[in-house]
Design a protein around this motif. Structure first.
Motif, PDB file in Angstrom:
ATOM      1  N   MET A   1       0.833  -1.204   0.000  1.00 29.77           N
ATOM      2  CA  MET A   1       0.000   0.000   0.000  1.00 29.77           C
ATOM      3  C   MET A   1       0.870   1.258   0.000  1.00 29.77           C
ATOM      4  SD  MET A   1      -2.805  -1.491  -0.235  1.00 29.77           S
ATOM      5  CE  MET A   1      -3.224  -3.237  -0.004  1.00 29.77           C
ATOM      6  N   LYS A   2       1.952   1.234   0.755  1.00 31.62           N
ATOM      7  CA  LYS A   2       2.866   2.373   0.760  1.00 31.62           C
ATOM      8  C   LYS A   2       3.462   2.592  -0.621  1.00 31.62           C
ATOM      9  CE  LYS A   2       4.401   2.181   5.608  1.00 31.62           C
ATOM     10  NZ  LYS A   2       5.567   1.926   6.498  1.00 31.62           N
ATOM     11  N   ALA A   3       3.852   1.510  -1.264  1.00 27.06           N
ATOM     12  CA  ALA A   3       4.452   1.608  -2.593  1.00 27.06           C
ATOM     13  C   ALA A   3       3.448   2.130  -3.614  1.00 27.06           C
ATOM     14  CB  ALA A   3       4.978   0.234  -3.027  1.00 27.06           C
ATOM     15  N   ALA A   4       2.195   1.684  -3.492  1.00 27.98           N
ATOM     16  CA  ALA A   4       1.161   2.155  -4.407  1.00 27.98           C
ATOM     17  C   ALA A   4       0.965   3.661  -4.293  1.00 27.98           C
ATOM     18  CB  ALA A   4      -0.151   1.425  -4.120  1.00 27.98           C
ATOM     19  N   LEU A   5       0.913   4.141  -3.071  1.00 26.32           N
ATOM     20  CA  LEU A   5       0.738   5.576  -2.850  1.00 26.32           C
ATOM     21  C   LEU A   5       1.946   6.359  -3.333  1.00 26.32           C
ATOM     22  CD1 LEU A   5      -0.847   5.295   0.701  1.00 26.32           C
ATOM     23  CD2 LEU A   5      -2.022   6.038  -1.380  1.00 26.32           C
ATOM     24  N   ASP A   6       3.130   5.798  -3.154  1.00 24.18           N
ATOM     25  CA  ASP A   6       4.350   6.463  -3.586  1.00 24.18           C
ATOM     26  C   ASP A   6       4.450   6.518  -5.103  1.00 24.18           C
ATOM     27  OD1 ASP A   6       7.055   7.567  -2.733  1.00 24.18           O
ATOM     28  OD2 ASP A   6       7.684   5.962  -4.108  1.00 24.18           O
ATOM     29  N   GLY A   7       3.881   5.521  -5.781  1.00 26.45           N
ATOM     30  CA  GLY A   7       3.945   5.484  -7.237  1.00 26.45           C
ATOM     31  C   GLY A   7       2.948   6.387  -7.922  1.00 26.45           C
ATOM     32  N   ARG A   8       2.014   6.922  -7.176  1.00 26.17           N
ATOM     33  CA  ARG A   8       0.978   7.777  -7.754  1.00 26.17           C
ATOM     34  C   ARG A   8       1.541   9.132  -8.132  1.00 26.17           C
ATOM     35  NH1 ARG A   8      -4.208   8.403  -4.013  1.00 26.17           N
ATOM     36  NH2 ARG A   8      -2.646   9.289  -2.602  1.00 26.17           N
ATOM     37  N   GLY A   9       1.411   9.499  -9.412  1.00 27.10           N
ATOM     38  CA  GLY A   9       1.858  10.812  -9.870  1.00 27.10           C
ATOM     39  C   GLY A   9       0.751  11.842  -9.793  1.00 27.10           C
ATOM     40  N   ASP A  10      -0.455  11.431 -10.124  1.00 25.38           N
ATOM     41  CA  ASP A  10      -1.623  12.299 -10.054  1.00 25.38           C
ATOM     42  C   ASP A  10      -2.312  12.048  -8.719  1.00 25.38           C
ATOM     43  OD1 ASP A  10      -4.007  13.655 -10.281  1.00 25.38           O
ATOM     44  OD2 ASP A  10      -4.631  12.712 -12.158  1.00 25.38           O
ATOM     45  N   PRO A  11      -2.329  13.025  -7.827  1.00 27.04           N
ATOM     46  CA  PRO A  11      -2.932  12.812  -6.499  1.00 27.04           C
ATOM     47  C   PRO A  11      -4.421  12.508  -6.548  1.00 27.04           C
ATOM     48  CG  PRO A  11      -2.426  15.131  -6.851  1.00 27.04           C
ATOM     49  CD  PRO A  11      -1.779  14.393  -7.968  1.00 27.04           C
TER      50      PRO A  11
END
Length: 288
Positions: free
Chosen positions: A139-149
């Motif tokens: 989940m942390k990695a998914a949030l970190d990979g998001r470019g568009d908030p």
């Protein structure tokens, strides 16, 4: 509609006090039909992706590239916001980060990352889960990979039917604490289970199927369920229709006697023929 506008629309669904049913979509035609019929959002499931792209069962055979390309085709065809089932993120936490980047670029409005152990372990017939710690890392990695908030990221777990309700709640609370935008649950078997989950968490809930006793939208709204799936009937219906049509042709039925075919008006609308004719007139000088 821009990708961000689609994502904001999905966010508005999650932040509302309503509960909706998404349209199950899997290709350019199905997403256009869902859009025309007025569905607020579409849902692209992993099982229908595997069937539409590979013709295979849902056993984690489809690749990220194949999955993202199908989303890209749908994103081009219609402006309907689509929530996509990103399975386990196609690997470990670093793969999850890459998965989010690819699906965001392909136009997904939101995606789910689940804590199921995939592919299935050697010699193990039952569905297994990764550890809570590894799930949190994903989940942390998914949030970190998001470019568009504005991209929606949902933490998904099937623990209620695999390990226990208590485990499902522990996992949901841990994913909530990390900062995901909502919680996706599968395997909920009773109102008591849903009510316990709702009481123990705060984020919007997406429900991936439920018993008949939990089908009333008023009840689901009260439990903070904002999106309630109801299976993937459209691709099943399409499969049956293709089978029946080919069977009839193989058995000698003349094309003019076939039943259940789309009308020329519906086909024209799905193809956006009027738009194409207008562009042909404007850009190629062809008569409308």
């Amino acid at each position: 509609m821009t990708y961000r506008a689609r994502r904001e629309k999905l966010r508005s669904v999650l932040s509302s006090s309503d509960c909706i049913r998404p349209g199950s979509v899997y290709d350019a035609i199905s997403i256009r039909i869902a859009e025309d019929l007025g569905f607020a959002i579409g849902m692209f499931g992993g099982s229908v992706a595997s069937l539409a792209v590979l013709g295979d069962p849902d056993i984690a055979l489809i690749t990220l590239t194949e999955f993202a390309e199908q989303i890209r085709r749908m994103s081009r065809a219609a402006a309907l916001p689509v929530l996509v089932d990103a399975d386990h993120g196609y690997g470990n936490a670093l793969n999850v980060r890459r998965t989010v980047q690819e699906l965001e670029a392909a136009g997904a409005a939101g995606l789910t990352i689940e804590d199921t152990l995939l592919p299935q372990a050697f010699g193990e017939a039952k569905t297994q889960l990764i550890s809570l710690e590894e799930g949190v890392g994903k989940m942390k990695a998914a949030l970190d990979g998001r470019g568009d908030p504005s991209l929606v990221i949902l933490g998904r777990t099937g623990a209620a039917s695999i390990t226990s309700l208590d485990d499902a709640i522990r996992r949901a609370q841990a994913y909530e604490a990390v900062g995901v935008d909502g919680l996706f649950f599968t395997g909920i078997k009773s109102k008591a289970e849903l009510e316990a989950i709702s009481a123990a968490t705060k984020l919007p809930i997406v429900l991936g199927g439920a018993p008949e006793e939990m089908s009333a939208l008023d009840y689901l709204r009260a439990q903070r369920v904002r999106i309630a799936l109801q299976g993937h009937a459209p691709i099943s219906a399409a499969t049956q229709a293709v089978y029946e049509t080919l069977k009839a042709l193989r058995e000698g039925t003349p094309p003019k006697n076939l039943r259940g075919l789309a009308s020329s008006e519906l086909t024209s609308r799905v193809m956006r023929e009027a738009d194409m004719k207008a562009r042909s007139a404007d850009f190629l000088g062809l008569k409308k």
